[in-house]
Design a protein around this motif. Structure first.
Motif, PDB file in Angstrom:
ATOM      1  N   SER A 289      41.296  42.229  22.623  1.00 38.89           N
ATOM      2  CA  SER A 289      41.162  43.021  23.851  1.00 38.89           C
ATOM      3  C   SER A 289      42.505  43.527  24.366  1.00 38.89           C
ATOM      4  N   CYS A 290      43.607  42.912  23.922  1.00 38.61           N
ATOM      5  CA  CYS A 290      44.934  43.392  24.331  1.00 38.61           C
ATOM      6  C   CYS A 290      45.308  44.694  23.636  1.00 38.61           C
ATOM      7  N   GLN A 291      44.543  45.078  22.627  1.00 38.16           N
ATOM      8  CA  GLN A 291      44.848  46.283  21.857  1.00 38.16           C
ATOM      9  C   GLN A 291      43.889  47.438  22.160  1.00 38.16           C
ATOM     10  N   VAL A 292      43.016  47.251  23.136  1.00 35.65           N
ATOM     11  CA  VAL A 292      42.052  48.284  23.511  1.00 35.65           C
ATOM     12  C   VAL A 292      42.403  48.796  24.898  1.00 35.65           C
ATOM     13  N   THR A 293      42.788  50.050  24.974  1.00 34.57           N
ATOM     14  CA  THR A 293      43.171  50.668  26.245  1.00 34.57           C
ATOM     15  C   THR A 293      41.948  51.302  26.898  1.00 34.57           C
ATOM     16  N   VAL A 294      41.789  51.033  28.184  1.00 33.95           N
ATOM     17  CA  VAL A 294      40.664  51.561  28.949  1.00 33.95           C
ATOM     18  C   VAL A 294      40.923  53.027  29.299  1.00 33.95           C
ATOM     19  N   THR A 295      39.900  53.849  29.083  1.00 35.33           N
ATOM     20  CA  THR A 295      39.907  55.252  29.502  1.00 35.33           C
ATOM     21  C   THR A 295      38.591  55.523  30.228  1.00 35.33           C
ATOM     22  N   GLU A 296      38.459  56.691  30.821  1.00 32.74           N
ATOM     23  CA  GLU A 296      37.205  57.060  31.478  1.00 32.74           C
ATOM     24  C   GLU A 296      36.033  56.972  30.513  1.00 32.74           C
ATOM     25  N   GLN A 297      36.276  57.239  29.231  1.00 32.79           N
ATOM     26  CA  GLN A 297      35.216  57.188  28.228  1.00 32.79           C
ATOM     27  C   GLN A 297      34.685  55.775  28.023  1.00 32.79           C
ATOM     28  N   CYS A 298      35.408  54.771  28.527  1.00 32.35           N
ATOM     29  CA  CYS A 298      34.981  53.378  28.397  1.00 32.35           C
ATOM     30  C   CYS A 298      33.984  52.977  29.475  1.00 32.35           C
TER      31      CYS A 298
ATOM     32  N   ASP B 231      35.456  46.333  37.415  1.00 26.31           N
ATOM     33  CA  ASP B 231      36.092  47.642  37.463  1.00 26.31           C
ATOM     34  C   ASP B 231      37.407  47.534  36.713  1.00 26.31           C
ATOM     35  N   ALA B 232      37.642  48.477  35.833  1.00 24.83           N
ATOM     36  CA  ALA B 232      38.891  48.501  35.071  1.00 24.83           C
ATOM     37  C   ALA B 232      39.631  49.789  35.401  1.00 24.83           C
ATOM     38  N   ARG B 233      40.929  49.718  35.347  1.00 25.66           N
ATOM     39  CA  ARG B 233      41.750  50.901  35.617  1.00 25.66           C
ATOM     40  C   ARG B 233      42.077  51.618  34.317  1.00 25.66           C
ATOM     41  N   ASN B 234      42.079  52.927  34.374  1.00 27.06           N
ATOM     42  CA  ASN B 234      42.503  53.710  33.220  1.00 27.06           C
ATOM     43  C   ASN B 234      43.932  53.316  32.853  1.00 27.06           C
ATOM     44  N   GLY B 235      44.174  53.129  31.577  1.00 29.16           N
ATOM     45  CA  GLY B 235      45.509  52.794  31.098  1.00 29.16           C
ATOM     46  C   GLY B 235      45.770  51.317  30.921  1.00 29.16           C
ATOM     47  N   GLU B 236      44.967  50.460  31.548  1.00 32.60           N
ATOM     48  CA  GLU B 236      45.149  49.028  31.312  1.00 32.60           C
ATOM     49  C   GLU B 236      44.343  48.635  30.085  1.00 32.60           C
ATOM     50  N   THR B 237      44.625  47.473  29.556  1.00 31.60           N
ATOM     51  CA  THR B 237      43.880  47.005  28.391  1.00 31.60           C
ATOM     52  C   THR B 237      42.645  46.236  28.857  1.00 31.60           C
ATOM     53  N   LEU B 238      41.716  46.066  27.936  1.00 31.13           N
ATOM     54  CA  LEU B 238      40.550  45.236  28.244  1.00 31.13           C
ATOM     55  C   LEU B 238      40.981  43.829  28.623  1.00 31.13           C
ATOM     56  N   MET B 239      42.023  43.317  27.950  1.00 25.97           N
ATOM     57  CA  MET B 239      42.526  41.982  28.261  1.00 25.97           C
ATOM     58  C   MET B 239      43.021  41.912  29.700  1.00 25.97           C
ATOM     59  N   GLU B 240      43.781  42.911  30.125  1.00 26.87           N
ATOM     60  CA  GLU B 240      44.295  42.913  31.497  1.00 26.87           C
ATOM     61  C   GLU B 240      43.153  42.945  32.507  1.00 26.87           C
ATOM     62  N   ALA B 241      42.138  43.769  32.245  1.00 28.28           N
ATOM     63  CA  ALA B 241      40.983  43.835  33.142  1.00 28.28           C
ATOM     64  C   ALA B 241      40.253  42.496  33.179  1.00 28.28           C
ATOM     65  N   ALA B 242      40.125  41.848  32.028  1.00 30.86           N
ATOM     66  CA  ALA B 242      39.434  40.565  31.952  1.00 30.86           C
ATOM     67  C   ALA B 242      40.200  39.470  32.698  1.00 30.86           C
TER      68      ALA B 242
ATOM     69  N   LEU C 173      38.251  34.042  27.669  1.00 32.75           N
ATOM     70  CA  LEU C 173      39.247  34.984  27.195  1.00 32.75           C
ATOM     71  C   LEU C 173      40.600  34.471  27.687  1.00 32.75           C
ATOM     72  N   GLU C 174      41.280  33.714  26.832  1.00 31.34           N
ATOM     73  CA  GLU C 174      42.490  33.007  27.239  1.00 31.34           C
ATOM     74  C   GLU C 174      43.721  33.894  27.313  1.00 31.34           C
ATOM     75  N   ALA C 175      43.891  34.789  26.377  1.00 31.24           N
ATOM     76  CA  ALA C 175      45.035  35.711  26.370  1.00 31.24           C
ATOM     77  C   ALA C 175      46.365  34.971  26.463  1.00 31.24           C
ATOM     78  N   GLU C 176      46.554  33.993  25.600  1.00 31.58           N
ATOM     79  CA  GLU C 176      47.738  33.133  25.648  1.00 31.58           C
ATOM     80  C   GLU C 176      49.052  33.876  25.472  1.00 31.58           C
ATOM     81  N   CYS C 177      49.082  34.918  24.659  1.00 30.64           N
ATOM     82  CA  CYS C 177      50.356  35.608  24.411  1.00 30.64           C
ATOM     83  C   CYS C 177      50.616  36.732  25.411  1.00 30.64           C
ATOM     84  N   GLY C 178      49.696  36.936  26.349  1.00 33.00           N
ATOM     85  CA  GLY C 178      49.920  37.926  27.390  1.00 33.00           C
ATOM     86  C   GLY C 178      49.826  39.374  26.935  1.00 33.00           C
ATOM     87  N   GLY C 179      49.231  39.614  25.803  1.00 33.96           N
ATOM     88  CA  GLY C 179      49.033  40.979  25.342  1.00 33.96           C
ATOM     89  C   GLY C 179      50.020  41.452  24.304  1.00 33.96           C
ATOM     90  N   ALA C 180      50.722  40.535  23.674  1.00 35.27           N
ATOM     91  CA  ALA C 180      51.751  40.899  22.691  1.00 35.27           C
ATOM     92  C   ALA C 180      51.197  41.012  21.270  1.00 35.27           C
TER      93      ALA C 180
END
Length: 106
Positions: free
Chosen positions: A85-94, A17-28, A36-43
Motif C-alpha cells: 500500500s506504500c507504493q499505491v498513490t491515491v488519485t481521484e480515480q481511486c 477519506d483519502a487525499r489525492n497524492g498520499e499513498t494507500l498506506m498513509e491513508a490507512a 496494516l503495520e507499515a513498519e518501514c514507514g513507506g520506504a
C-alpha cells in the motif's frame, strides 16, 4: 476526496477519506486501519503494508513491479492482486477503491 474501503481478514469494513497524492498506506495509518503495520514507514523496505486490491481496480493501479515485487516475496499469501500500500498513490480515480488486508503474518 476519494473514499477508500478497507476490509480486514474477518470481513469488517471501514470507509476512509483519502487525499489525492498520499499513498494507500498513509491513508490507512492516518485512519487507524488494523492489520496494516507499515513498519518501514513507506520506504518499500518491508511487506507489512501488504494489501489486496479489488480486481475492478487492477487495470487502473496495475501489478507490483521491481522493488515492490521483491518485497512482496517476504509476504505470506501473495496473490496476483497483491500490492504494497506504500507504493499505491491515491488519485481521484481511486474513489470507491476496495482494499483487503491479509490475516496478520506470524
Amino acid at each position: 476526496m476519494p473514499k477508500i474501503t478497507f476490509t480486514d481478514h474477518t470481513g469488517v469494513t471501514r470507509e476512509v477519506d483519502a487525499r489525492n497524492g498520499e499513498t494507500l498506506m498513509e491513508a490507512a495509518v492516518k485512519n487507524d486501519i488494523p492489520e496494516l503495520e507499515a513498519e518501514c514507514g513507506g520506504a518499500c523496505a518491508c511487506a507489512t503494508c501488504h494489501v489486496y486490491i479489488h480486481h475492478d481496480f487492477m487495470p487502473l493501479l496495475g501489478e507490483a513491479e521491481g522493488a515492490e515485487l521483491d518485497m512482496l516475496s517476504f509476504a505470506e499469501d501473495v496473490r496476483p492482486n497483491s500490492r504494497l500500500s506504500c507504493q499505491v498513490t491515491v488519485t481521484e480515480q481511486c474513489d470507491g477503491l476496495k482494499v483487503s488486508t491479509p490475516a496478520p503474518q506470524s
